[in-house]
Design a protein around this motif. Structure first.
Motif, PDB file in Angstrom:
ATOM      1  N   ILE A 172       4.005  -0.895   3.571  1.00 63.14           N
ATOM      2  CA  ILE A 172       3.980   0.306   2.757  1.00 63.14           C
ATOM      3  C   ILE A 172       5.141   0.290   1.771  1.00 63.14           C
ATOM      4  O   ILE A 172       6.187  -0.339   2.020  1.00 63.14           O
ATOM      5  CB  ILE A 172       4.036   1.575   3.656  1.00 63.14           C
ATOM      6  N   THR A 209      -4.479   3.022  -4.268  1.00 57.43           N
ATOM      7  CA  THR A 209      -3.421   3.052  -3.255  1.00 57.43           C
ATOM      8  C   THR A 209      -3.043   1.671  -2.711  1.00 57.43           C
ATOM      9  O   THR A 209      -2.199   1.581  -1.817  1.00 57.43           O
ATOM     10  CB  THR A 209      -3.842   3.949  -2.072  1.00 57.43           C
ATOM     11  N   HIS A 210      -3.650   0.601  -3.233  1.00 57.50           N
ATOM     12  CA  HIS A 210      -3.400  -0.738  -2.709  1.00 57.50           C
ATOM     13  C   HIS A 210      -3.192  -1.735  -3.847  1.00 57.50           C
ATOM     14  O   HIS A 210      -3.836  -1.635  -4.887  1.00 57.50           O
ATOM     15  CB  HIS A 210      -4.563  -1.224  -1.836  1.00 57.50           C
ATOM     16  N   ASN A 250       7.518   2.874  -1.111  1.00 52.85           N
ATOM     17  CA  ASN A 250       7.932   4.269  -1.266  1.00 52.85           C
ATOM     18  C   ASN A 250       7.538   4.863  -2.609  1.00 52.85           C
ATOM     19  O   ASN A 250       7.909   5.994  -2.917  1.00 52.85           O
ATOM     20  CB  ASN A 250       9.456   4.383  -1.089  1.00 52.85           C
ATOM     21  N   TYR A 288       0.840  -1.195   0.000  1.00 48.00           N
ATOM     22  CA  TYR A 288       0.000   0.000   0.000  1.00 48.00           C
ATOM     23  C   TYR A 288       0.880   1.251   0.000  1.00 48.00           C
ATOM     24  O   TYR A 288       2.041   1.223   0.417  1.00 48.00           O
ATOM     25  CB  TYR A 288      -0.955   0.000   1.201  1.00 48.00           C
ATOM     26  N   THR A 289       0.316   2.342  -0.484  1.00 41.89           N
ATOM     27  CA  THR A 289       1.077   3.587  -0.618  1.00 41.89           C
ATOM     28  C   THR A 289       0.657   4.635   0.402  1.00 41.89           C
ATOM     29  O   THR A 289       1.361   5.644   0.569  1.00 41.89           O
ATOM     30  CB  THR A 289       0.917   4.175  -2.033  1.00 41.89           C
ATOM     31  N   GLU A 290      -0.478   4.442   1.073  1.00 42.96           N
ATOM     32  CA  GLU A 290      -0.917   5.419   2.075  1.00 42.96           C
ATOM     33  C   GLU A 290      -1.270   4.741   3.397  1.00 42.96           C
ATOM     34  O   GLU A 290      -0.499   4.772   4.339  1.00 42.96           O
ATOM     35  CB  GLU A 290      -2.110   6.226   1.539  1.00 42.96           C
ATOM     36  N   THR A 291      -2.415   4.084   3.455  1.00 43.78           N
ATOM     37  CA  THR A 291      -2.840   3.416   4.685  1.00 43.78           C
ATOM     38  C   THR A 291      -3.169   1.963   4.400  1.00 43.78           C
ATOM     39  O   THR A 291      -3.643   1.632   3.307  1.00 43.78           O
ATOM     40  CB  THR A 291      -4.083   4.098   5.283  1.00 43.78           C
ATOM     41  N   PRO A 344       4.426   5.885  -4.945  1.00 47.60           N
ATOM     42  CA  PRO A 344       2.975   6.059  -5.058  1.00 47.60           C
ATOM     43  C   PRO A 344       2.393   5.536  -6.367  1.00 47.60           C
ATOM     44  O   PRO A 344       1.205   5.217  -6.434  1.00 47.60           O
ATOM     45  CB  PRO A 344       2.794   7.583  -4.965  1.00 47.60           C
TER      46      PRO A 344
END
Length: 470
Positions: free
Chosen positions: A108, A141-142, A110, A96-99, A112
Protein backbone atom coordinates in the motif's frame (compact mmCIF):
# COMPACT_ATOMS: atom_id res chain seq x y z
CA UNK A 1 43.09 42.62 10.84
CA UNK A 2 42.69 39.06 11.99
CA UNK A 3 44.31 36.30 9.99
CA UNK A 4 42.24 34.18 7.64
CA UNK A 5 38.55 35.12 7.50
CA UNK A 6 36.12 32.38 6.42
CA UNK A 7 33.41 33.57 4.03
CA UNK A 8 31.63 30.27 3.31
CA UNK A 9 29.24 29.32 6.10
CA UNK A 10 28.78 25.85 7.64
CA UNK A 11 25.40 24.28 8.35
CA UNK A 12 25.31 21.17 10.57
CA UNK A 13 22.30 18.94 11.25
CA UNK A 14 21.90 17.80 14.84
CA UNK A 15 20.74 14.37 15.92
CA UNK A 16 21.67 11.66 18.41
CA UNK A 17 25.39 12.18 17.76
CA UNK A 18 25.33 15.92 18.48
CA UNK A 19 22.26 17.04 20.41
CA UNK A 20 23.72 16.73 23.91
CA UNK A 21 24.83 19.91 25.63
CA UNK A 22 28.47 18.82 25.44
CA UNK A 23 28.39 18.04 21.70
CA UNK A 24 26.45 21.19 20.89
CA UNK A 25 29.06 23.19 22.75
CA UNK A 26 31.82 21.52 20.75
CA UNK A 27 30.32 22.00 17.28
CA UNK A 28 29.39 25.62 18.03
CA UNK A 29 32.92 26.27 19.28
CA UNK A 30 34.31 24.69 16.11
CA UNK A 31 32.57 27.36 14.04
CA UNK A 32 29.22 26.00 12.84
CA UNK A 33 27.08 28.96 11.78
CA UNK A 34 23.64 27.38 11.35
CA UNK A 35 22.18 24.33 13.12
CA UNK A 36 19.58 22.35 11.17
CA UNK A 37 16.75 20.36 12.71
CA UNK A 38 15.44 17.62 10.41
CA UNK A 39 11.71 17.24 11.05
CA UNK A 40 11.55 13.96 9.15
CA UNK A 41 12.74 12.53 12.47
CA UNK A 42 11.52 15.16 14.94
CA UNK A 43 8.50 16.37 16.90
CA UNK A 44 7.39 19.77 18.09
CA UNK A 45 8.33 18.91 21.66
CA UNK A 46 11.82 17.91 20.53
CA UNK A 47 12.18 21.22 18.68
CA UNK A 48 11.27 23.36 21.66
CA UNK A 49 13.58 21.44 23.99
CA UNK A 50 16.49 21.45 21.55
CA UNK A 51 16.23 25.11 20.56
CA UNK A 52 16.24 26.07 24.24
CA UNK A 53 19.36 23.94 24.74
CA UNK A 54 21.08 25.51 21.70
CA UNK A 55 20.31 29.04 22.92
CA UNK A 56 21.56 28.19 26.41
CA UNK A 57 24.82 26.72 25.13
CA UNK A 58 25.32 29.65 22.74
CA UNK A 59 24.88 32.13 25.57
CA UNK A 60 27.39 30.27 27.72
CA UNK A 61 29.91 30.27 24.87
CA UNK A 62 29.07 33.85 23.83
CA UNK A 63 28.79 32.63 20.25
CA UNK A 64 25.35 32.63 18.68
CA UNK A 65 24.17 30.32 15.89
CA UNK A 66 21.06 30.41 13.72
CA UNK A 67 18.60 27.51 13.86
CA UNK A 68 16.93 26.14 10.73
CA UNK A 69 13.92 23.85 10.78
CA UNK A 70 13.85 21.52 7.76
CA UNK A 71 10.13 20.97 7.25
CA UNK A 72 9.45 17.38 6.21
CA UNK A 73 7.02 18.27 3.44
CA UNK A 74 4.71 15.93 1.51
CA UNK A 75 6.18 12.55 0.66
CA UNK A 76 4.95 9.46 -1.15
CA UNK A 77 5.87 6.40 0.87
CA UNK A 78 5.12 2.71 0.87
CA UNK A 79 3.34 1.27 3.87
CA UNK A 80 4.65 -1.21 6.44
CA UNK A 81 5.50 -4.79 5.47
CA UNK A 82 5.93 -7.71 7.90
CA UNK A 83 9.32 -8.50 6.38
CA UNK A 84 11.35 -7.18 3.45
CA UNK A 85 9.97 -8.22 0.05
CA UNK A 86 12.50 -9.74 -2.36
CA UNK A 87 12.11 -8.23 -5.84
CA UNK A 88 13.73 -9.80 -8.92
CA UNK A 89 14.08 -8.44 -12.44
CA UNK A 90 10.90 -9.07 -14.40
CA UNK A 91 8.68 -9.60 -11.35
CA UNK A 92 5.28 -7.96 -11.37
CA UNK A 93 4.66 -5.76 -8.34
CA UNK A 94 1.68 -3.63 -7.39
CA UNK A 95 1.28 -0.34 -5.57
CA UNK A 96 -2.27 0.07 -4.29
CA UNK A 97 -4.11 2.80 -2.41
CA UNK A 98 -7.01 0.82 -0.90
CA UNK A 99 -7.05 -2.98 -1.19
CA UNK A 100 -4.56 -5.35 -2.87
CA UNK A 101 -5.31 -7.41 -5.96
CA UNK A 102 -5.60 -11.09 -4.95
CA UNK A 103 -2.57 -13.12 -5.97
CA UNK A 104 -0.39 -10.08 -6.84
CA UNK A 105 2.58 -9.11 -4.67
CA UNK A 106 2.35 -5.48 -3.64
CA UNK A 107 2.35 -2.80 -0.98
CA UNK A 108 0.00 0.00 0.00
CA UNK A 109 1.07 3.64 -0.55
CA UNK A 110 0.09 6.74 1.43
CA UNK A 111 -0.84 8.82 -1.64
CA UNK A 112 -4.30 8.18 -3.14
CA UNK A 113 -3.40 10.22 -6.22
CA UNK A 114 -0.59 7.89 -7.34
CA UNK A 115 -2.59 6.06 -10.07
CA UNK A 116 -3.74 9.37 -11.53
CA UNK A 117 -0.25 10.87 -11.59
CA UNK A 118 1.72 8.07 -13.26
CA UNK A 119 1.47 7.03 -16.91
CA UNK A 120 1.87 3.59 -18.44
CA UNK A 121 5.52 3.21 -19.41
CA UNK A 122 6.76 5.70 -16.80
CA UNK A 123 9.29 4.89 -14.09
CA UNK A 124 8.70 4.53 -10.36
CA UNK A 125 11.77 4.78 -8.11
CA UNK A 126 11.72 3.41 -4.57
CA UNK A 127 14.15 3.66 -1.65
CA UNK A 128 16.40 6.47 -2.93
CA UNK A 129 16.27 5.03 -6.44
CA UNK A 130 17.72 1.65 -5.45
CA UNK A 131 14.61 -0.07 -6.81
CA UNK A 132 13.41 0.88 -10.29
CA UNK A 133 10.05 -0.24 -11.70
CA UNK A 134 8.16 0.38 -14.94
CA UNK A 135 4.41 1.01 -14.95
CA UNK A 136 2.56 -1.70 -16.94
CA UNK A 137 -1.06 -0.80 -16.22
CA UNK A 138 -3.22 1.07 -13.74
CA UNK A 139 -6.76 1.73 -12.57
CA UNK A 140 -8.19 4.15 -10.01
CA UNK A 141 -6.58 2.44 -7.02
CA UNK A 142 -3.83 0.15 -8.41
CA UNK A 143 -0.57 0.58 -10.31
CA UNK A 144 0.92 -2.62 -11.71
CA UNK A 145 4.67 -2.48 -12.40
CA UNK A 146 7.51 -4.65 -13.68
CA UNK A 147 10.73 -4.72 -11.64
CA UNK A 148 13.73 -3.35 -13.57
CA UNK A 149 16.36 -3.51 -10.84
CA UNK A 150 16.41 -6.18 -8.12
CA UNK A 151 16.50 -5.65 -4.37
CA UNK A 152 14.59 -5.84 -1.12
CA UNK A 153 11.68 -3.55 -0.31
CA UNK A 154 11.33 -2.73 3.38
CA UNK A 155 8.71 -0.74 5.26
CA UNK A 156 7.87 2.89 4.59
CA UNK A 157 10.25 3.44 1.69
CA UNK A 158 10.26 6.77 -0.14
CA UNK A 159 8.88 6.84 -3.71
CA UNK A 160 10.11 9.20 -6.45
CA UNK A 161 8.23 9.83 -9.69
CA UNK A 162 10.77 11.51 -12.01
CA UNK A 163 9.26 14.23 -14.15
CA UNK A 164 5.79 13.93 -12.60
CA UNK A 165 4.17 17.04 -11.14
CA UNK A 166 2.47 15.31 -8.23
CA UNK A 167 -0.73 16.77 -6.83
CA UNK A 168 0.41 17.03 -3.22
CA UNK A 169 -0.07 19.98 -0.84
CA UNK A 170 3.00 22.07 -0.06
CA UNK A 171 2.44 21.58 3.70
CA UNK A 172 1.05 18.58 5.55
CA UNK A 173 -0.77 18.65 8.90
CA UNK A 174 2.45 17.50 10.58
CA UNK A 175 4.35 20.33 8.89
CA UNK A 176 1.91 22.92 10.23
CA UNK A 177 2.18 21.49 13.75
CA UNK A 178 5.98 21.52 13.52
CA UNK A 179 6.05 25.08 12.19
CA UNK A 180 3.83 26.32 15.01
CA UNK A 181 6.17 24.68 17.52
CA UNK A 182 9.11 26.25 15.71
CA UNK A 183 7.61 29.72 15.85
CA UNK A 184 7.05 29.31 19.60
CA UNK A 185 10.70 28.23 19.97
CA UNK A 186 12.07 31.11 17.86
CA UNK A 187 13.29 29.30 14.72
CA UNK A 188 15.30 31.59 12.39
CA UNK A 189 14.95 29.75 9.05
CA UNK A 190 12.43 27.28 7.64
CA UNK A 191 13.67 25.01 4.86
CA UNK A 192 10.66 23.86 2.82
CA UNK A 193 11.03 20.42 1.23
CA UNK A 194 10.01 19.51 -2.33
CA UNK A 195 9.30 23.07 -3.48
CA UNK A 196 7.69 22.69 -6.90
CA UNK A 197 6.45 26.19 -7.64
CA UNK A 198 6.62 29.71 -6.23
CA UNK A 199 3.16 29.37 -4.70
CA UNK A 200 4.57 26.76 -2.28
CA UNK A 201 6.77 29.48 -0.78
CA UNK A 202 3.86 31.91 -0.59
CA UNK A 203 1.76 29.37 1.33
CA UNK A 204 4.49 29.01 3.96
CA UNK A 205 5.02 32.77 4.04
CA UNK A 206 1.32 33.35 4.72
CA UNK A 207 1.38 30.82 7.57
CA UNK A 208 4.46 32.42 9.15
CA UNK A 209 2.92 35.89 8.80
CA UNK A 210 -0.27 34.70 10.48
CA UNK A 211 1.82 33.38 13.38
CA UNK A 212 3.78 36.61 13.70
CA UNK A 213 7.09 35.03 12.64
CA UNK A 214 9.75 36.96 10.74
CA UNK A 215 11.74 33.81 9.97
CA UNK A 216 13.26 33.49 6.51
CA UNK A 217 12.41 30.72 4.06
CA UNK A 218 14.85 28.37 2.32
CA UNK A 219 13.44 26.64 -0.77
CA UNK A 220 14.73 23.09 -1.21
CA UNK A 221 15.03 22.18 -4.89
CA UNK A 222 14.54 18.41 -5.02
CA UNK A 223 12.69 17.46 -8.20
CA UNK A 224 12.14 18.30 -11.85
CA UNK A 225 9.12 20.50 -11.09
CA UNK A 226 11.29 22.67 -8.88
CA UNK A 227 13.89 22.92 -11.62
CA UNK A 228 11.30 23.85 -14.24
CA UNK A 229 10.09 26.69 -12.01
CA UNK A 230 13.49 27.59 -10.58
CA UNK A 231 13.59 31.23 -11.63
CA UNK A 232 10.15 32.00 -10.20
CA UNK A 233 10.96 30.16 -6.96
CA UNK A 234 14.26 32.00 -6.45
CA UNK A 235 12.54 35.36 -6.88
CA UNK A 236 10.06 34.80 -4.01
CA UNK A 237 12.17 32.81 -1.54
CA UNK A 238 14.79 34.16 0.87
CA UNK A 239 17.36 31.44 0.14
CA UNK A 240 17.74 28.14 -1.72
CA UNK A 241 19.09 24.71 -0.82
CA UNK A 242 20.46 22.38 -3.50
CA UNK A 243 19.07 19.19 -1.94
CA UNK A 244 21.13 16.71 -3.90
CA UNK A 245 19.65 13.57 -2.33
CA UNK A 246 16.23 13.49 -3.96
CA UNK A 247 17.38 15.77 -6.77
CA UNK A 248 20.05 13.25 -7.74
CA UNK A 249 17.34 10.58 -8.00
CA UNK A 250 14.95 12.74 -10.00
CA UNK A 251 17.42 13.70 -12.75
CA UNK A 252 20.14 11.88 -14.68
CA UNK A 253 23.08 11.49 -12.30
CA UNK A 254 25.61 12.81 -14.80
CA UNK A 255 23.90 16.22 -15.09
CA UNK A 256 23.66 16.82 -11.33
CA UNK A 257 26.86 18.95 -11.22
CA UNK A 258 25.53 21.06 -14.09
CA UNK A 259 22.17 21.50 -12.36
CA UNK A 260 23.95 22.46 -9.14
CA UNK A 261 25.90 25.12 -11.02
CA UNK A 262 22.72 26.39 -12.67
CA UNK A 263 20.97 26.79 -9.29
CA UNK A 264 23.98 28.56 -7.75
CA UNK A 265 24.28 30.92 -10.72
CA UNK A 266 20.58 31.73 -10.57
CA UNK A 267 20.86 32.56 -6.87
CA UNK A 268 23.90 34.73 -7.50
CA UNK A 269 21.99 36.65 -10.17
CA UNK A 270 19.08 37.26 -7.78
CA UNK A 271 21.27 37.95 -4.74
CA UNK A 272 19.81 35.05 -2.75
CA UNK A 273 21.90 32.80 -0.46
CA UNK A 274 22.38 29.22 -1.66
CA UNK A 275 23.30 26.13 0.38
CA UNK A 276 24.92 23.00 -1.10
CA UNK A 277 23.62 19.95 0.79
CA UNK A 278 23.69 16.15 0.95
CA UNK A 279 26.56 13.67 0.80
CA UNK A 280 29.35 16.23 1.11
CA UNK A 281 31.24 13.98 3.53
CA UNK A 282 29.02 10.88 3.44
CA UNK A 283 31.90 8.44 3.94
CA UNK A 284 32.76 10.14 7.24
CA UNK A 285 29.58 8.77 8.79
CA UNK A 286 31.74 5.74 9.50
CA UNK A 287 35.29 6.80 8.53
CA UNK A 288 37.59 9.35 10.20
CA UNK A 289 38.78 10.85 6.90
CA UNK A 290 36.91 11.92 3.73
CA UNK A 291 37.44 10.46 0.30
CA UNK A 292 39.41 12.44 -2.27
CA UNK A 293 36.22 12.85 -4.30
CA UNK A 294 34.41 14.36 -1.31
CA UNK A 295 37.24 16.83 -0.76
CA UNK A 296 36.97 17.90 -4.40
CA UNK A 297 33.18 18.15 -4.14
CA UNK A 298 33.32 20.53 -1.16
CA UNK A 299 36.09 22.57 -2.77
CA UNK A 300 34.01 22.83 -5.94
CA UNK A 301 31.02 24.14 -3.96
CA UNK A 302 33.27 26.81 -2.44
CA UNK A 303 34.70 27.75 -5.84
CA UNK A 304 31.17 27.98 -7.25
CA UNK A 305 30.68 30.58 -4.50
CA UNK A 306 27.87 28.93 -2.59
CA UNK A 307 26.98 30.75 0.61
CA UNK A 308 27.08 27.61 2.74
CA UNK A 309 27.90 23.90 2.76
CA UNK A 310 25.80 21.53 4.83
CA UNK A 311 26.30 18.33 6.80
CA UNK A 312 23.40 15.90 7.28
CA UNK A 313 23.92 12.29 8.38
CA UNK A 314 27.56 13.12 9.06
CA UNK A 315 26.58 15.05 12.18
CA UNK A 316 23.27 13.40 13.13
CA UNK A 317 24.26 9.74 13.47
CA UNK A 318 27.87 9.70 12.25
CA UNK A 319 30.80 8.49 14.30
CA UNK A 320 32.93 11.57 13.59
CA UNK A 321 30.70 14.68 13.72
CA UNK A 322 33.35 17.03 15.11
CA UNK A 323 35.94 15.83 12.62
CA UNK A 324 33.46 16.51 9.80
CA UNK A 325 33.11 20.15 10.80
CA UNK A 326 36.90 20.42 11.03
CA UNK A 327 37.30 18.88 7.57
CA UNK A 328 34.86 21.38 6.06
CA UNK A 329 36.71 24.26 7.69
CA UNK A 330 40.06 23.01 6.38
CA UNK A 331 38.80 22.58 2.81
CA UNK A 332 37.20 26.02 2.84
CA UNK A 333 40.35 27.55 4.31
CA UNK A 334 42.48 26.05 1.56
CA UNK A 335 40.10 26.94 -1.26
CA UNK A 336 38.90 30.47 -0.54
CA UNK A 337 42.28 32.27 -0.55
CA UNK A 338 43.13 31.05 -4.07
CA UNK A 339 39.85 32.29 -5.56
CA UNK A 340 40.84 34.58 -8.42
CA UNK A 341 37.50 35.51 -9.94
CA UNK A 342 36.19 39.02 -9.56
CA UNK A 343 33.03 39.99 -7.76
CA UNK A 344 29.61 38.72 -8.72
CA UNK A 345 28.74 40.77 -11.80
CA UNK A 346 25.60 38.76 -12.59
CA UNK A 347 23.57 40.32 -9.80
CA UNK A 348 21.00 42.88 -10.94
CA UNK A 349 21.40 46.08 -8.93
CA UNK A 350 18.72 48.64 -9.74
CA UNK A 351 18.53 50.97 -6.73
CA UNK A 352 21.16 53.70 -6.25
CA UNK A 353 21.83 52.39 -2.72
CA UNK A 354 22.58 48.92 -4.13
CA UNK A 355 25.05 50.41 -6.60
CA UNK A 356 26.72 52.26 -3.74
CA UNK A 357 27.27 48.88 -2.09
CA UNK A 358 29.12 47.66 -5.18
CA UNK A 359 31.37 50.72 -4.96
CA UNK A 360 32.02 49.96 -1.30
CA UNK A 361 32.98 46.38 -2.16
CA UNK A 362 35.35 47.49 -4.92
CA UNK A 363 36.97 50.06 -2.63
CA UNK A 364 37.46 47.55 0.20
CA UNK A 365 39.05 45.06 -2.21
CA UNK A 366 41.43 47.66 -3.60
CA UNK A 367 42.42 48.85 -0.11
CA UNK A 368 43.48 45.32 0.82
CA UNK A 369 43.29 44.00 4.40
CA UNK A 370 40.12 46.01 4.74
CA UNK A 371 36.49 45.29 5.52
CA UNK A 372 33.03 46.79 5.17
CA UNK A 373 30.94 47.98 8.11
CA UNK A 374 27.16 48.25 7.71
CA UNK A 375 24.31 49.06 10.08
CA UNK A 376 21.05 47.34 9.27
CA UNK A 377 17.59 46.63 10.62
CA UNK A 378 16.22 44.85 7.54
CA UNK A 379 19.25 42.83 6.46
CA UNK A 380 19.17 44.27 2.94
CA UNK A 381 22.61 45.87 3.08
CA UNK A 382 24.38 42.82 4.48
CA UNK A 383 22.62 40.29 2.23
CA UNK A 384 23.38 42.38 -0.86
CA UNK A 385 27.02 42.84 0.08
CA UNK A 386 27.36 39.11 0.63
CA UNK A 387 25.79 38.43 -2.75
CA UNK A 388 28.37 40.71 -4.39
CA UNK A 389 31.09 38.26 -3.21
CA UNK A 390 33.97 40.71 -2.55
CA UNK A 391 36.84 38.24 -2.28
CA UNK A 392 38.84 38.55 0.94
CA UNK A 393 36.62 41.29 2.37
CA UNK A 394 34.86 40.69 5.71
CA UNK A 395 31.38 42.21 5.94
CA UNK A 396 30.81 43.42 9.51
CA UNK A 397 27.04 43.82 9.92
CA UNK A 398 25.81 45.59 13.05
CA UNK A 399 22.15 45.41 14.04
CA UNK A 400 20.06 46.07 17.13
CA UNK A 401 17.51 43.43 16.13
CA UNK A 402 18.16 40.03 17.74
CA UNK A 403 16.11 38.02 15.21
CA UNK A 404 17.86 39.65 12.26
CA UNK A 405 21.23 39.19 13.94
CA UNK A 406 20.86 35.40 13.72
CA UNK A 407 19.48 35.56 10.17
CA UNK A 408 22.69 37.35 9.16
CA UNK A 409 24.68 34.21 10.03
CA UNK A 410 23.78 32.54 6.69
CA UNK A 411 24.88 34.88 3.86
CA UNK A 412 28.40 34.60 2.47
CA UNK A 413 31.08 36.71 4.15
CA UNK A 414 28.80 38.38 6.71
CA UNK A 415 29.83 38.52 10.37
CA UNK A 416 26.92 39.94 12.40
CA UNK A 417 27.10 41.80 15.69
CA UNK A 418 24.25 42.68 18.04
CA UNK A 419 24.67 46.24 19.32
CA UNK A 420 22.32 49.04 20.41
CA UNK A 421 22.14 51.95 17.97
CA UNK A 422 22.44 55.55 19.15
CA UNK A 423 20.29 58.39 17.83
CA UNK A 424 23.61 59.94 16.80
CA UNK A 425 25.01 58.07 13.72
CA UNK A 426 28.55 59.11 14.60
CA UNK A 427 28.30 57.61 18.08
CA UNK A 428 27.02 54.36 16.55
CA UNK A 429 29.99 54.25 14.14
CA UNK A 430 32.49 54.88 16.91
CA UNK A 431 30.94 52.18 19.08
CA UNK A 432 31.19 49.70 16.22
CA UNK A 433 34.82 50.52 15.44
CA UNK A 434 35.77 50.24 19.12
CA UNK A 435 33.99 46.88 19.33
CA UNK A 436 35.89 45.51 16.30
CA UNK A 437 39.18 46.58 17.81
CA UNK A 438 38.32 45.37 21.33
CA UNK A 439 37.31 41.92 20.08
CA UNK A 440 40.41 41.68 17.82
CA UNK A 441 38.47 41.67 14.55
CA UNK A 442 40.57 44.61 13.35
CA UNK A 443 43.95 46.01 14.32
CA UNK A 444 44.82 49.63 14.96
CA UNK A 445 45.42 51.41 11.66
CA UNK A 446 43.06 49.21 9.60
CA UNK A 447 41.06 51.12 7.00
CA UNK A 448 37.39 50.18 6.80
CA UNK A 449 34.63 51.17 4.38
CA UNK A 450 31.56 52.27 6.35
CA UNK A 451 28.03 52.43 4.93
CA UNK A 452 25.82 54.58 7.14
CA UNK A 453 23.27 57.35 7.34
CA UNK A 454 24.53 60.89 7.84
CA UNK A 455 22.81 64.15 8.71
CA UNK A 456 23.17 66.99 6.21
CA UNK A 457 21.27 70.20 7.00
CA UNK A 458 18.60 68.26 8.82
CA UNK A 459 18.20 65.60 6.11
CA UNK A 460 19.26 61.96 6.46
CA UNK A 461 21.36 60.78 3.53
CA UNK A 462 23.12 57.53 2.65
CA UNK A 463 26.88 57.78 2.82
CA UNK A 464 30.00 55.77 2.03
CA UNK A 465 32.87 56.68 4.33
CA UNK A 466 36.46 55.66 4.94
CA UNK A 467 37.34 55.17 8.59
CA UNK A 468 40.55 54.05 10.25
CA UNK A 469 40.71 52.03 13.46
CA UNK A 470 42.43 54.17 16.08
Amino acid sequence: MRGYYRHTKIVATVGPATESEQKLSQIINLGVDVIRLNMAHGTGEWVQSLVARIRSVSSQLQRQVAVMMDVKGPEIRTGPVPEAIELNIGDEFEFYTETPTPGVTGVIVNYPGLPGDVAVGSTVLVDSGLLRLEVLSKDETHVLCRVLTPGKLGSRRHINLPGVDVNLPSLTEKDERDIRAGVAAGIDFYALSFVRRSDDILVLRALLDSLGSRARIVAKIEDQSGLRNLEAIVKVTDAVMVARGDLGIEIDYHVLPLVQRRIVDNCLAEGKPVIIATHLLESMISAPMPTRAEISDVSNAVRERADAVMLSGETTTGLYPLECVEVLKNIVKSTEPVEVRGMNDAIKLTEPKSKMLRSAAVLAQELGQSGIVVFTRSGFLAYTLGALRPIGVPIYAFTDDEALFRQLLLPWGVEPFLMPFSDDPEETIQNALKYLKRRSWCDRGTWLVVITNALAHGKVIDSLQLRQIE
